[in-house]
Scaffold this motif. Sequence first.
Motif: not given
Lengths: 114, 114
Positions: B35, B37, B41-43
């Motif tokens: 992921y 990130q 922010q979100g992944p």
Amino acid sequence: AQTVTQSQPEMSVQEAETVTLSCTYDTSESDYYLFWYKQPPSRQMILVIRQEAYKQQNATENRFSVNFQKAAKSFSLKISDSQLGDAAMYFCAYSYQAGTALIFGKGTTLSVSS
Amino acid sequence: EAEVAQSPRYKITEKSQAVAFWCDPISGHATLYWYRQILGQGPELLVQFQDESVVDDSQLPKDRFSAERLKGVDSTLKIQPAELGDSAMYLCASSGTGGYSEAFFGQGTRLTVV
């Protein structure tokens, strides 16, 4: 496409108090998983709580509980008896089946004061 | 306690240079995720492996990013050439198979491109 929305960028709570973090999501699936993850500063993300969509009963894990409203596509996290160690970024996440990647919201930064 | 290992923890590189990140999942975990990130922010998923096979790389910028998991165990994510916009945290996660299996995250690699 599935989306996850967290509308509270920041929240604060005092020790021993209760706080609720909000999350809404969008999906056309009927079976799926919802999660809350905690990401402390400079530490790895850990799972706080999980909810299977087919279960009507709200999940609970010690001081953490969720309010899952499937029709409203809402999934809030309640933290009771807040502790200083609860301070972190909290992410709401969605997965439409086991083994698929998580879709995360933008997160809510929770601060806890003494 | 088994953990997902990532290295390096921090990396600073100049734009146009090549950079690589390494991930060693929890032993026995067949599924591995990378992921990205961005700060605050979100992944977001870059790539998902099942054993040595790519399951989903639809969000991987393939002109500059590559990922491999040759023996179905550890994995490498490479960026060449790095751009300023690649500055982010790169998270690796792993999970087992058979029904629901929790995803465990590593501490991530913080990349700064200058």
